[in-house]
Design a protein around this motif. Structure first.
Motif, mmCIF file in Angstrom:
data_model
loop_
_atom_site.group_PDB
_atom_site.id
_atom_site.type_symbol
_atom_site.label_atom_id
_atom_site.label_comp_id
_atom_site.label_asym_id
_atom_site.label_seq_id
_atom_site.Cartn_x
_atom_site.Cartn_y
_atom_site.Cartn_z
ATOM 1 N N UNK A 108 24.012 54.801 68.703
ATOM 2 C CA UNK A 108 25.011 54.453 67.706
ATOM 3 C C UNK A 108 26.111 55.488 67.596
ATOM 4 N N UNK A 109 26.945 55.296 66.575
ATOM 5 C CA UNK A 109 28.082 56.173 66.331
ATOM 6 C C UNK A 109 27.876 56.924 65.023
ATOM 7 N N UNK A 110 28.193 58.200 65.028
ATOM 8 C CA UNK A 110 28.099 59.022 63.823
ATOM 9 C C UNK A 110 29.379 58.805 63.019
ATOM 10 N N UNK A 111 29.275 58.035 61.954
ATOM 11 C CA UNK A 111 30.464 57.678 61.174
ATOM 12 C C UNK A 111 30.820 58.727 60.120
ATOM 13 N N UNK A 112 29.799 59.422 59.613
ATOM 14 C CA UNK A 112 30.074 60.432 58.583
ATOM 15 C C UNK A 112 28.991 61.499 58.650
ATOM 16 N N UNK A 113 29.387 62.746 58.409
ATOM 17 C CA UNK A 113 28.427 63.841 58.430
ATOM 18 C C UNK A 113 28.830 64.865 57.379
ATOM 19 N N UNK A 114 27.895 65.224 56.513
ATOM 20 C CA UNK A 114 28.185 66.149 55.426
ATOM 21 C C UNK A 114 27.070 67.209 55.357
ATOM 22 N N UNK A 115 27.084 68.175 56.277
ATOM 23 C CA UNK A 115 26.017 69.178 56.326
ATOM 24 C C UNK A 115 25.967 70.009 55.054
ATOM 25 N N UNK A 116 24.805 70.320 54.517
ATOM 26 C CA UNK A 116 23.477 69.882 54.944
ATOM 27 C C UNK A 116 22.952 68.752 54.084
ATOM 28 N N UNK A 117 23.868 67.924 53.562
ATOM 29 C CA UNK A 117 23.465 66.907 52.587
ATOM 30 C C UNK A 117 23.138 65.544 53.183
ATOM 31 N N UNK A 118 23.670 65.251 54.377
ATOM 32 C CA UNK A 118 23.344 63.957 54.941
ATOM 33 C C UNK A 118 24.326 63.477 55.980
ATOM 34 N N UNK A 119 24.051 62.272 56.480
ATOM 35 C CA UNK A 119 24.947 61.636 57.443
ATOM 36 C C UNK A 119 24.801 60.124 57.365
ATOM 37 N N UNK A 120 25.769 59.450 57.976
ATOM 38 C CA UNK A 120 25.788 57.975 58.008
ATOM 39 C C UNK A 120 26.120 57.566 59.436
ATOM 40 N N UNK A 121 25.244 56.751 60.038
ATOM 41 C CA UNK A 121 25.428 56.374 61.439
ATOM 42 C C UNK A 121 25.143 54.889 61.629
ATOM 43 N N UNK A 122 25.708 54.327 62.700
ATOM 44 C CA UNK A 122 25.295 52.984 63.082
ATOM 45 C C UNK A 122 23.970 53.100 63.827
ATOM 46 N N UNK A 123 23.201 52.020 63.775
ATOM 47 C CA UNK A 123 21.895 51.967 64.425
ATOM 48 C C UNK A 123 21.908 50.717 65.306
ATOM 49 N N UNK A 124 22.152 50.935 66.588
ATOM 50 C CA UNK A 124 22.334 49.820 67.519
ATOM 51 C C UNK A 124 21.079 49.670 68.369
ATOM 52 N N UNK A 125 20.438 48.508 68.211
ATOM 53 C CA UNK A 125 19.149 48.300 68.859
ATOM 54 C C UNK A 125 18.966 46.813 69.148
ATOM 55 N N UNK A 126 18.535 46.498 70.365
ATOM 56 C CA UNK A 126 18.262 45.108 70.701
ATOM 57 C C UNK A 126 19.460 44.196 70.590
ATOM 58 N N UNK A 127 20.654 44.736 70.838
ATOM 59 C CA UNK A 127 21.860 43.929 70.752
ATOM 60 C C UNK A 127 22.367 43.701 69.342
ATOM 61 N N UNK A 128 21.776 44.352 68.344
ATOM 62 C CA UNK A 128 22.190 44.201 66.951
ATOM 63 C C UNK A 128 22.606 45.550 66.377
ATOM 64 N N UNK A 129 23.411 45.477 65.331
ATOM 65 C CA UNK A 129 23.892 46.702 64.680
ATOM 66 C C UNK A 129 23.451 46.712 63.227
ATOM 67 N N UNK A 130 22.825 47.806 62.816
ATOM 68 C CA UNK A 130 22.553 48.059 61.408
ATOM 69 C C UNK A 130 23.014 49.483 61.127
ATOM 70 N N UNK A 131 22.697 50.011 59.961
ATOM 71 C CA UNK A 131 23.240 51.323 59.574
ATOM 72 C C UNK A 131 22.160 52.174 58.918
ATOM 73 N N UNK A 132 22.258 53.468 59.150
ATOM 74 C CA UNK A 132 21.321 54.438 58.590
ATOM 75 C C UNK A 132 22.091 55.465 57.773
ATOM 76 N N UNK A 133 21.634 55.692 56.555
ATOM 77 C CA UNK A 133 22.195 56.784 55.753
ATOM 78 C C UNK A 133 21.080 57.725 55.356
#
Length: 217
Positions: A76-101
């Motif tokens: 996936x793509x790292x859409x946001x990163x705020x060290x050391x508090x967290x990040x937001x990324x796409x989660x691309x798996x099996x031809x589908x896209x979801x998101x992880x925060x």
């Protein structure tokens, strides 16, 4: 390998919905408090040298806008990163896209709360089949791995981890995790009978005893 009951009870699980990307999405949230400083937990979650010790090997450009790939799993793509508090990324798996925060919060100088949201547009048929455990069980295994890593520093041996997941103790962990995600689904408003049936199917899938379907860690 691990105290199954203690680990299962150390994790908080929530299931809900939210409007996201112009559509209603399912949100699965897993959280656990660790006896480790914030900076150490952040490093464990983002350092490519440490990630394989409890999760999976990662490659790519680990920076905002960069692309990552977890070996044998999602990318996936790292859409946001705020060290050391967290990040937001796409989660691309099996031809589908979801998101992880990921959100990390210092509870004390030596204790950190780890909270991860998995946001996905899931069609009603698939949700009815497996419910939140489709991803929730995988995340339970991940936060267990992080707990072991932060407490002992011991790296995960993939062969040992696979053997454990197929052992009586591993099956007990997966079953308990799936049952807890079923309970979280009911608490989130799902019909109890349907949620329990979905949890049973998820348990069967992860233990290799049931129907095949689309699940992902």
């Amino acid at each position: 390998m691990i105290d199954v009951t203690h680990q299962i009870n150390s994790v908080s699980r929530q299931v809900g919905k939210r409007v996201f990307k112009a559509g209603e999405a399912r949100v699965v949230t897993v959280s656990q408090s660790y006896a480790a400083p914030l900076d150490d937990v952040w490093d464990a979650c983002t350092n490519p040298e440490r990630l394989p010790r409890w999760f999976l090997p990662v490659t790519g450009e680990l920076r905002p806008g960069g692309h990552y790939r977890l070996e044998g799993n999602a990318s996936g793509t790292i859409e946001r990163c705020d060290p050391p508090k967290g990040f937001f990324v796409t989660w691309e798996y099996g031809g589908e896209v979801s998101w992880i925060e990921l959100r990390l919060t210092a509870e004390t100088e030596e204790r950190t709360r780890f909270e991860l949201e998995h946001i996905a547009h899931v069609d009603d048929e698939r949700w009815a089949q497996f419910g939140p455990g489709a991803v929730g069980v995988g995340w339970d295994l991940a936060v267990m791995g992080l707990a072991r890593h932060l407490s002992s520093g011991a790296p995960v041996d993939p062969a040992e981890a696979m053997a454990w997941s197929e052992s009586e103790e591993g099956r007990r962990f997966i079953t308990a995790s799936s049952e807890q995600w079923g309970a979280a689904s009911v608490a989130g408003g799902e019909d109890e009978t349907a949620a329990r049936a979905a949890a049973d199917r998820t348990t069967a899938f992860y233990t290799g005893a049931g129907e095949e379907g689309d699940t992902q860690a």
